[in-house]
Design a protein around this motif. Sequence first.
Motif, PDB file in Angstrom:
ATOM      1  N   GLY A 221      30.233  35.230  39.617  1.00  0.00           N
ATOM      2  CA  GLY A 221      31.675  35.325  39.840  1.00  0.00           C
ATOM      3  C   GLY A 221      32.018  35.394  41.316  1.00  0.00           C
ATOM      4  O   GLY A 221      32.984  34.762  41.775  1.00  0.00           O
ATOM      5  N   ALA A 222      31.224  36.146  42.094  1.00  0.00           N
ATOM      6  CA  ALA A 222      31.477  36.241  43.538  1.00  0.00           C
ATOM      7  C   ALA A 222      31.346  34.880  44.211  1.00  0.00           C
ATOM      8  O   ALA A 222      32.132  34.525  45.101  1.00  0.00           O
ATOM      9  CB  ALA A 222      30.498  37.236  44.164  1.00  0.00           C
ATOM     10  N   LYS A 223      30.351  34.104  43.781  1.00  0.00           N
ATOM     11  CA  LYS A 223      30.165  32.779  44.380  1.00  0.00           C
ATOM     12  C   LYS A 223      31.286  31.819  43.979  1.00  0.00           C
ATOM     13  O   LYS A 223      31.677  30.950  44.773  1.00  0.00           O
ATOM     14  CB  LYS A 223      28.796  32.220  43.977  1.00  0.00           C
ATOM     15  CG  LYS A 223      27.638  32.949  44.647  1.00  0.00           C
ATOM     16  CD  LYS A 223      26.307  32.260  44.395  1.00  0.00           C
ATOM     17  CE  LYS A 223      25.187  32.897  45.217  1.00  0.00           C
ATOM     18  NZ  LYS A 223      23.906  32.173  45.090  1.00  0.00           N
ATOM     19  N   VAL A 224      31.792  31.979  42.778  1.00  0.00           N
ATOM     20  CA  VAL A 224      32.940  31.160  42.371  1.00  0.00           C
ATOM     21  C   VAL A 224      34.169  31.536  43.208  1.00  0.00           C
ATOM     22  O   VAL A 224      34.927  30.670  43.647  1.00  0.00           O
ATOM     23  CB  VAL A 224      33.215  31.318  40.865  1.00  0.00           C
ATOM     24  CG1 VAL A 224      34.561  30.706  40.483  1.00  0.00           C
ATOM     25  CG2 VAL A 224      32.101  30.664  40.053  1.00  0.00           C
ATOM     26  N   VAL A 225      34.364  32.829  43.420  1.00  0.00           N
ATOM     27  CA  VAL A 225      35.467  33.276  44.284  1.00  0.00           C
ATOM     28  C   VAL A 225      35.353  32.628  45.663  1.00  0.00           C
ATOM     29  O   VAL A 225      36.330  32.119  46.217  1.00  0.00           O
ATOM     30  CB  VAL A 225      35.481  34.819  44.396  1.00  0.00           C
ATOM     31  CG1 VAL A 225      36.452  35.274  45.493  1.00  0.00           C
ATOM     32  CG2 VAL A 225      35.853  35.452  43.063  1.00  0.00           C
ATOM     33  N   GLU A 226      34.144  32.622  46.212  1.00  0.00           N
ATOM     34  CA  GLU A 226      33.943  32.003  47.520  1.00  0.00           C
ATOM     35  C   GLU A 226      34.211  30.498  47.460  1.00  0.00           C
ATOM     36  O   GLU A 226      34.778  29.923  48.395  1.00  0.00           O
ATOM     37  CB  GLU A 226      32.514  32.276  47.996  1.00  0.00           C
ATOM     38  CG  GLU A 226      32.270  33.734  48.346  1.00  0.00           C
ATOM     39  CD  GLU A 226      30.792  34.100  48.452  1.00  0.00           C
ATOM     40  OE1 GLU A 226      30.506  35.271  48.767  1.00  0.00           O
ATOM     41  OE2 GLU A 226      29.936  33.221  48.205  1.00  0.00           O
ATOM     42  N   ALA A 227      33.838  29.880  46.356  1.00  0.00           N
ATOM     43  CA  ALA A 227      34.015  28.427  46.224  1.00  0.00           C
ATOM     44  C   ALA A 227      35.482  28.025  46.170  1.00  0.00           C
ATOM     45  O   ALA A 227      35.827  26.901  46.543  1.00  0.00           O
ATOM     46  CB  ALA A 227      33.300  27.932  44.960  1.00  0.00           C
ATOM     47  N   VAL A 228      36.345  28.936  45.716  1.00  0.00           N
ATOM     48  CA  VAL A 228      37.772  28.587  45.609  1.00  0.00           C
ATOM     49  C   VAL A 228      38.594  29.175  46.745  1.00  0.00           C
ATOM     50  O   VAL A 228      39.819  29.181  46.696  1.00  0.00           O
ATOM     51  CB  VAL A 228      38.360  29.023  44.237  1.00  0.00           C
ATOM     52  CG1 VAL A 228      37.617  28.349  43.102  1.00  0.00           C
ATOM     53  CG2 VAL A 228      38.359  30.542  44.065  1.00  0.00           C
ATOM     54  N   GLY A 229      37.922  29.665  47.783  1.00  0.00           N
ATOM     55  CA  GLY A 229      38.650  30.103  48.963  1.00  0.00           C
ATOM     56  C   GLY A 229      38.523  31.569  49.312  1.00  0.00           C
ATOM     57  O   GLY A 229      39.117  32.025  50.291  1.00  0.00           O
ATOM     58  N   GLY A 230      37.776  32.344  48.502  1.00  0.00           N
ATOM     59  CA  GLY A 230      37.534  33.744  48.827  1.00  0.00           C
ATOM     60  C   GLY A 230      38.657  34.671  48.390  1.00  0.00           C
ATOM     61  O   GLY A 230      39.683  34.253  47.850  1.00  0.00           O
ATOM     62  N   ALA A 231      38.438  35.971  48.631  1.00  0.00           N
ATOM     63  CA  ALA A 231      39.412  36.995  48.283  1.00  0.00           C
ATOM     64  C   ALA A 231      39.331  38.117  49.300  1.00  0.00           C
ATOM     65  O   ALA A 231      38.272  38.384  49.880  1.00  0.00           O
ATOM     66  CB  ALA A 231      39.156  37.536  46.872  1.00  0.00           C
ATOM     67  N   ASP A 232      40.460  38.795  49.509  1.00  0.00           N
ATOM     68  CA  ASP A 232      40.484  39.958  50.397  1.00  0.00           C
ATOM     69  C   ASP A 232      39.953  41.204  49.695  1.00  0.00           C
ATOM     70  O   ASP A 232      39.408  42.102  50.334  1.00  0.00           O
ATOM     71  CB  ASP A 232      41.925  40.236  50.852  1.00  0.00           C
ATOM     72  CG  ASP A 232      42.539  39.053  51.576  1.00  0.00           C
ATOM     73  OD1 ASP A 232      41.872  38.496  52.459  1.00  0.00           O
ATOM     74  OD2 ASP A 232      43.687  38.687  51.240  1.00  0.00           O
ATOM     75  N   MET A 233      40.148  41.259  48.393  1.00  0.00           N
ATOM     76  CA  MET A 233      39.769  42.445  47.622  1.00  0.00           C
ATOM     77  C   MET A 233      39.186  42.008  46.290  1.00  0.00           C
ATOM     78  O   MET A 233      39.640  41.031  45.691  1.00  0.00           O
ATOM     79  CB  MET A 233      40.996  43.338  47.387  1.00  0.00           C
ATOM     80  CG  MET A 233      40.699  44.648  46.675  1.00  0.00           C
ATOM     81  SD  MET A 233      39.601  45.717  47.641  1.00  0.00           S
ATOM     82  CE  MET A 233      40.659  46.101  49.046  1.00  0.00           C
ATOM     83  N   HIS A 234      38.159  42.743  45.835  1.00  0.00           N
ATOM     84  CA  HIS A 234      37.531  42.492  44.541  1.00  0.00           C
ATOM     85  C   HIS A 234      37.736  43.730  43.668  1.00  0.00           C
ATOM     86  O   HIS A 234      37.366  44.833  44.075  1.00  0.00           O
ATOM     87  CB  HIS A 234      36.036  42.213  44.709  1.00  0.00           C
ATOM     88  CG  HIS A 234      35.733  41.077  45.637  1.00  0.00           C
ATOM     89  ND1 HIS A 234      35.802  41.208  47.010  1.00  0.00           N
ATOM     90  CD2 HIS A 234      35.350  39.799  45.394  1.00  0.00           C
ATOM     91  CE1 HIS A 234      35.484  40.056  47.576  1.00  0.00           C
ATOM     92  NE2 HIS A 234      35.197  39.185  46.617  1.00  0.00           N
ATOM     93  N   HIS A 235      38.316  43.547  42.502  1.00  0.00           N
ATOM     94  CA  HIS A 235      38.628  44.657  41.596  1.00  0.00           C
ATOM     95  C   HIS A 235      37.687  44.580  40.396  1.00  0.00           C
ATOM     96  O   HIS A 235      37.730  43.615  39.624  1.00  0.00           O
ATOM     97  CB  HIS A 235      40.083  44.564  41.148  1.00  0.00           C
ATOM     98  CG  HIS A 235      40.513  45.665  40.229  1.00  0.00           C
ATOM     99  ND1 HIS A 235      41.818  45.783  39.798  1.00  0.00           N
ATOM    100  CD2 HIS A 235      39.835  46.701  39.650  1.00  0.00           C
ATOM    101  CE1 HIS A 235      41.910  46.839  38.994  1.00  0.00           C
ATOM    102  NE2 HIS A 235      40.721  47.400  38.889  1.00  0.00           N
ATOM    103  N   LEU A 236      36.843  45.599  40.246  1.00  0.00           N
ATOM    104  CA  LEU A 236      35.937  45.673  39.093  1.00  0.00           C
ATOM    105  C   LEU A 236      36.613  46.466  37.975  1.00  0.00           C
ATOM    106  O   LEU A 236      36.853  47.665  38.126  1.00  0.00           O
ATOM    107  CB  LEU A 236      34.622  46.360  39.481  1.00  0.00           C
ATOM    108  CG  LEU A 236      33.520  45.491  40.083  1.00  0.00           C
ATOM    109  CD1 LEU A 236      33.968  44.885  41.395  1.00  0.00           C
ATOM    110  CD2 LEU A 236      32.246  46.312  40.290  1.00  0.00           C
ATOM    111  N   ASN A 237      36.931  45.805  36.879  1.00  0.00           N
ATOM    112  CA  ASN A 237      37.459  46.489  35.700  1.00  0.00           C
ATOM    113  C   ASN A 237      36.260  46.932  34.861  1.00  0.00           C
ATOM    114  O   ASN A 237      35.727  46.173  34.065  1.00  0.00           O
ATOM    115  CB  ASN A 237      38.371  45.553  34.903  1.00  0.00           C
ATOM    116  CG  ASN A 237      39.059  46.257  33.752  1.00  0.00           C
ATOM    117  OD1 ASN A 237      39.451  47.422  33.867  1.00  0.00           O
ATOM    118  ND2 ASN A 237      39.209  45.572  32.629  1.00  0.00           N
ATOM    119  N   GLU A 238      35.835  48.163  35.047  1.00  0.00           N
ATOM    120  CA  GLU A 238      34.572  48.731  34.553  1.00  0.00           C
ATOM    121  C   GLU A 238      33.398  48.213  35.407  1.00  0.00           C
ATOM    122  O   GLU A 238      33.551  47.346  36.242  1.00  0.00           O
ATOM    123  CB  GLU A 238      34.329  48.464  33.073  1.00  0.00           C
ATOM    124  CG  GLU A 238      34.695  49.639  32.161  1.00  0.00           C
ATOM    125  CD  GLU A 238      33.952  50.951  32.471  1.00  0.00           C
ATOM    126  OE1 GLU A 238      32.964  50.948  33.227  1.00  0.00           O
ATOM    127  OE2 GLU A 238      34.378  51.984  31.945  1.00  0.00           O
TER     128      GLU A 238
END
Length: 550
Positions: free
Chosen positions: A166-183
């Motif tokens: 999931g982190a690599k997919v986030v990076e592939a679509v432009g990244g994120a400032d914050m990552h929220h783990l639901n559990e």
Amino acid sequence: MSQVHTLQHPYEYNPKYTKRVAYFSMEYAIHQSFKTYSGGLGFLAGSHMRSAYDQKQNLFGIGILWKYGYYDQIRNGDNTMNVLFQQKYYNFLDDPNIIVPIYVNKHQIYVKAYYLKPDVFGTVPMYFLTTDIAENDHLAQTITHKLYDNNTYTRIAQSIVLGIGGAKVVEAVGGADMHHLNEGHALPLAFHLYAKYKDLEEVKKRMVFTTHTPEKAGNEEHPIHMLDTMGFFSSIPLEEVRQITQVEEDSFSHTLVALRMSKLANGVSQLHGEVSRDMWLGNPGICPILAITNAQNKRYWADRAMDKALSAGNDQDLFHRKLHLKKRLLDVVADQTGKIFDKNVITIVWARRFAEYKRADLLKRDIIRFNKLISSTKYPIQVIWAGKPYPLDANAVSVFNHLVTSTRKVRNCAVLTGYELGLSALLKKGADIWLNTPRRPREASGTSGMTAAMNGAVNFSISDGWVIEFAKHGENAFMIPATDPTLPIDQQDNEDYERMMDILEKEILPVYYDKPDKWRQIVKRSMSDVSPMFDSDRMVHEYYKKLYEA
């Protein structure tokens, strides 16, 4: 790794919510047709995705595309429970051509992301991950087959797919400032970020965590060497993992480490926030634990005709609609069980995940008193149970089956199967009483009562979770007084049972049948009081202000 798809929200962000957030959850309940959830965690995440869209937040979701879903609940020939794992196919998902490599158990495998557009179900943009692709061997393909697979190694691999994939997919679509783990299921994300930044403080700047489990025994733990071998810690050597997580023993607590690697965390009700702070007190290095009470998306859950009648002060339309919705529920009862229920009889519904602590069968604890209750001609009642036990939880399945067999010949009791979004909505719209019986304080939140209240069902609940913040006994709900949680379990159950039955027999039934005007006032007060506090529009605003932007 492909990078041909840059995420562009199809709307202009609300200026209050411009920080870019990636939300990770193992399950999402978004639509009846989309089998990516098992229970309350997914219902909560689904409402979050809807309200984040309604508020035009710069947030997107990361989940897993479960080939067989959780399971389809079906019946054996004698009406007891059976389990069907059936392949799911979805034509509403787009293929953005994103495939990323990860390592599981020292083998490179590939994770493919499918895209759910916001206009399909009214959610923020979402990406659903799968390993069931031709690039992987058969074993790797099975990782994303079943939600909460019973094989420990598969469960760990699922966390690696969600967290690192999931982190690599986030990076592939432009990244994120914050990552929220639901559990804590996506915890490998934290180690991916650490491998990238080589600094725990940089990880904390980019990660927040929501915990849903109010007791230590329920929080996931695994042997640290098993996790290391599986690739849970990305490329970080085990000794360095121990150093940054402060885990010296062999047992690795996912929740504790998530608390140590996040900027902030939250419990999901005010009581749960207190319980969580007490539970982890004394563990060094944990982040502050706030409380952001769960909520549900009113736009999706509330019956529009009832809501409109309530706003207009039109009692005739409101209760005519409620009776119509009740009749629709009773038609399902007749279809599934062959029992014709009476729309004029008070209908009590217990429906939720069949976890042991939720006590599905508490109403039948004293069978003599229960039989007297359901045989009453002065105050007749109807009882409906529904819920999906974890398929390999023999005790939960046994409770479900016992309810089926013991009520088979009882005219006014029914057990329904298929408790997913569609049936959940129908039960809440048709119920008069929404019964909630967890052992306090084991219900972190328990959001089903919120959506029941939105649809004119009156909460009748143990004093636990969210309902403490909502209920005014006899005015908008009925509350079963709290029992001392340090007592032996049998004694807790006995006390809760006696108090529940006394309130039901001496307060609820007389009001419903003898004081119908007062009953209608309780229903209306319940519907009015549940909004806006327990509409997830409030909740997603709090997440931005208290967690993401703090």
